[in-house]
Design a protein around this motif. Structure first.
Motif, PDB file in Angstrom:
ATOM      1  N   PHE A 255       0.839  -1.194   0.000  1.00  0.00           N
ATOM      2  CA  PHE A 255       0.000   0.000   0.000  1.00  0.00           C
ATOM      3  C   PHE A 255       0.878   1.250   0.000  1.00  0.00           C
ATOM      4  CE2 PHE A 255      -2.043  -3.309   2.571  1.00  0.00           C
ATOM      5  CZ  PHE A 255      -3.269  -3.450   1.937  1.00  0.00           C
ATOM      6  N   SER A 256       0.361   2.286  -0.599  1.00  0.00           N
ATOM      7  CA  SER A 256       0.989   3.605  -0.487  1.00  0.00           C
ATOM      8  C   SER A 256      -0.089   4.606  -0.091  1.00  0.00           C
ATOM      9  CB  SER A 256       1.668   4.018  -1.796  1.00  0.00           C
ATOM     10  OG  SER A 256       0.757   3.984  -2.876  1.00  0.00           O
ATOM     11  N   VAL A 257       0.204   5.383   0.939  1.00  0.00           N
ATOM     12  CA  VAL A 257      -0.742   6.372   1.437  1.00  0.00           C
ATOM     13  C   VAL A 257      -0.519   7.673   0.688  1.00  0.00           C
ATOM     14  CG1 VAL A 257      -1.532   7.652   3.457  1.00  0.00           C
ATOM     15  CG2 VAL A 257      -0.811   5.268   3.697  1.00  0.00           C
ATOM     16  N   GLY A 258      -1.578   8.189   0.100  1.00  0.00           N
ATOM     17  CA  GLY A 258      -1.500   9.428  -0.657  1.00  0.00           C
ATOM     18  C   GLY A 258      -1.958  10.620   0.167  1.00  0.00           C
ATOM     19  N   ARG A 259      -2.709  11.470  -0.457  1.00  0.00           N
ATOM     20  CA  ARG A 259      -3.158  12.694   0.209  1.00  0.00           C
ATOM     21  C   ARG A 259      -4.193  12.397   1.296  1.00  0.00           C
ATOM     22  NH1 ARG A 259      -5.700  16.316  -4.107  1.00  0.00           N
ATOM     23  NH2 ARG A 259      -6.122  17.580  -2.251  1.00  0.00           N
TER      24      ARG A 259
ATOM     25  N   LEU B  28     -10.127  12.424   5.291  1.00  0.00           N
ATOM     26  CA  LEU B  28     -10.392  11.603   4.104  1.00  0.00           C
ATOM     27  C   LEU B  28      -9.036  11.229   3.519  1.00  0.00           C
ATOM     28  CD1 LEU B  28     -12.508  10.378   2.181  1.00  0.00           C
ATOM     29  CD2 LEU B  28     -12.400  12.484   0.846  1.00  0.00           C
ATOM     30  N   MET B  29      -8.686   9.949   3.595  1.00  0.00           N
ATOM     31  CA  MET B  29      -7.342   9.484   3.244  1.00  0.00           C
ATOM     32  C   MET B  29      -7.367   8.624   1.985  1.00  0.00           C
ATOM     33  SD  MET B  29      -4.764   7.073   5.510  1.00  0.00           S
ATOM     34  CE  MET B  29      -4.476   8.336   6.757  1.00  0.00           C
ATOM     35  N   GLU B  30      -6.394   8.868   1.114  1.00  0.00           N
ATOM     36  CA  GLU B  30      -6.248   8.107  -0.125  1.00  0.00           C
ATOM     37  C   GLU B  30      -5.197   7.019   0.067  1.00  0.00           C
ATOM     38  OE1 GLU B  30      -4.655   8.797  -4.727  1.00  0.00           O
ATOM     39  OE2 GLU B  30      -4.646  10.450  -3.283  1.00  0.00           O
ATOM     40  N   ILE B  31      -5.542   5.788  -0.274  1.00  0.00           N
ATOM     41  CA  ILE B  31      -4.625   4.650  -0.169  1.00  0.00           C
ATOM     42  C   ILE B  31      -4.596   3.928  -1.515  1.00  0.00           C
ATOM     43  CG2 ILE B  31      -4.144   2.461   0.984  1.00  0.00           C
ATOM     44  CD1 ILE B  31      -5.775   3.556   3.372  1.00  0.00           C
ATOM     45  N   ARG B  32      -3.414   3.747  -2.055  1.00  0.00           N
ATOM     46  CA  ARG B  32      -3.247   3.003  -3.310  1.00  0.00           C
ATOM     47  C   ARG B  32      -2.863   1.567  -2.976  1.00  0.00           C
ATOM     48  NH1 ARG B  32      -4.283   4.054  -8.703  1.00  0.00           N
ATOM     49  NH2 ARG B  32      -3.465   6.169  -8.423  1.00  0.00           N
ATOM     50  N   CYS B  33      -3.635   0.621  -3.501  1.00  0.00           N
ATOM     51  CA  CYS B  33      -3.350  -0.800  -3.262  1.00  0.00           C
ATOM     52  C   CYS B  33      -2.493  -1.350  -4.391  1.00  0.00           C
ATOM     53  CB  CYS B  33      -4.651  -1.595  -3.178  1.00  0.00           C
ATOM     54  SG  CYS B  33      -5.744  -1.060  -1.848  1.00  0.00           S
TER      55      CYS B  33
END
Length: 328
Positions: free
Chosen positions: A304-308, A313-318
Motif C-alpha cells: 500500500f501507499s498512502v496518498g493525500r 479523508l485518506m487516499e490509499i493506493r493498493c
C-alpha cells in the motif's frame, strides 16, 4: 498535588503518584493542551465539531496523549479540562489504559448514533423539496446549503472536491461505496464516472438506503448506472462477484463503521476483488476506530501507499489487487 501520592481508591481505578498535568481547553472549533510546558493543538473536523462537548473532551485527551507519546505503562496523568472542569485520571499508556479504552468506546458509540440520527428524514426532505430535479449539481448544492445550518453526516464540499479529483483522475469503471447515507457522495461519484462506469453502494439501514436511492434518482441517474445494496458490508463483499463478474474494483470509498474498515479491506483482498491499481478512500481516518486500518497499511509499504489526506479523508493506493488483464 504532591499529597495525592498515596494510592487513591476511585471505584476500580487506582491512582499512581502524579507525574504530569495535562491542561485542556476545548472550544467549538479546536482543542488545545499543555503538558510540562509543551503545547499541543489542532482543529476539529466538520464531523467532529458536531459532537457533544463531553465527547470532544474525551477525544481531545486521546489526541493529546498520542501527541505527547505517552508510552510508559507506569506513568500517571491528571487531566484538567475547561470549561467543564472535568478531572480525569489516566493510569497507563494510551494503548492499554482502561479509561482511555472507555473514552474510545463512548466516542465511537456517540459517533455511530450521530450518523444514524442526523441523516435520514430531515436531510432527505430538504434536498428533495428544494433541489432542481434531474440536475446533480443542484442536488449537491442543496445538500451543502442544508449542512450550513443542520447536522449532517455527508462528507461535505471540501472532502467532496477531493473525492471529485480522485474520480476524475482514476476514471474508474467499477466503484464500491460502503455507507450510502443520504446519497451525497454517490451523486458526486456518479456524475464523473465514464459512460460504462457503475457504482455499487452499500447501506445497512433500510430507511437510509431507500432515501439515498431516491436522492440518486432525483439527481438524474438511472438504475443501470448504480445499485443500492441494503445489507452489511460483509454481506455485500461476499456477494460482490455476482455484481462485478470478473472485473475488479477500481475505487472503494469506505464511509461506514470505521471499526469495520480493516476487516472489509482484508475481505476484498482475499476475494481478489480489487483491480491492480485500486484506490481506497477512507473517511474519518483520524478517528480511533480507523486506527487498525491505518496502522496496517502504513506498516506494509510494499502493498500500500498512502496518498493525500484532507480533513480525515485518506487516499490509499493498493498494489496487491488482481493481475492486469492480458492485452489482445
Amino acid at each position: 498535588m504532591a499529597s495525592a501520592s498515596p494510592v487513591l481508591q476511585l471505584g476500580l481505578l487506582r491512582m499512581r503518584p502524579l507525574q504530569y498535568w495535562l491542561k485542556f481547553r476545548v472550544p467549538p472549533s479546536a482543542w488545545g493542551a499543555v503538558c510540562d510546558g509543551r503545547p499541543a493543538f489542532g482543529s476539529w473536523s466538520q464531523e467532529e465539531s458536531l459532537l457533544h462537548i463531553n465527547c470532544l473532551e474525551m477525544l481531545a485527551v486521546m489526541k493529546a496523549l498520542q501527541f505527547f507519546q505517552v508510552t510508559d505503562g507506569q506513568m500517571s496523568l491528571l487531566v484538567f479540562s475547561v470549561p467543564l472542569l472535568l478531572v480525569v485520571a489516566v493510569m497507563k499508556a494510551l494503548s492499554c489504559s482502561p479509561l482511555s479504552a472507555l473514552c474510545r468506546q463512548v466516542y465511537s458509540g456517540i459517533l455511530k448514533l450521530l450518523h444514524r440520527k442526523v441523516c435520514v428524514s430531515s436531510t432527505h426532505a430538504f434536498v428533495f423539496s428544494n433541489c432542481t430535479h434531474g440536475q446533480a449539481q443542484s442536488v449537491l448544492l442543496t445538500f451543502d446549503l442544508y449542512s450550513t445550518t443542520h447536522a449532517s453526516s455527508n462528507i461535505g464540499p471540501q472532502k467532496g472536491e477531493f473525492l471529485d479529483e480522485i474520480v476524475a483522475r482514476e476514471a474508474p469503471l467499477r466503484v464500491l461505496e460502503l455507507g450510502t447515507h443520504c446519497g451525497y457522495a454517490s451523486v458526486r461519484i456518479l456524475r464523473l464516472l465514464p459512460p460504462s462506469g457503475k457504482l455499487l453502494t452499500v447501506e445497512l439501514d433500510p430507511l437510509t438506503a431507500d432515501r439515498g436511492e431516491e436522492i440518486i434518482l432525483v439527481a438524474g441517474f438511472k438504475n443501470q448506472q448504480f445499485q443500492v445494496l441494503t445489507c452489511s458490508s460483509a454481506e455485500a463483499i461476499s456477494s460482490l462477484r455476482s455484481h462485478t463478474g470478473n472485473d475488479g474494483l477500481d475505487l472503494v470509498l469506505m464511509d461506514h463503521d470505521p471499526e469495520l474498515y480493516l476487516q472489509d479491506l482484508l475481505a476484498l483482498q482475499r476475494g481478489n476483488l480489487l483491480s491492480s491499481s485500486c484506490v481506497v478512500l477512507i473517511n474519518r481516518a483520524l478517528t480511533p476506530g480507523a486506527r487498525d486500518l491505518v496502522e496496517h497499511v502504513t506498516a506494509r509499504p510494499q502493498s500500500f501507499s498512502v496518498g493525500r489526506q484532507l480533513h480525515g479523508l485518506m487516499e490509499i493506493r493498493c498494489h496487491t489487487g488482481m493481475s492486469p488483464k492480458p492485452q489482445n
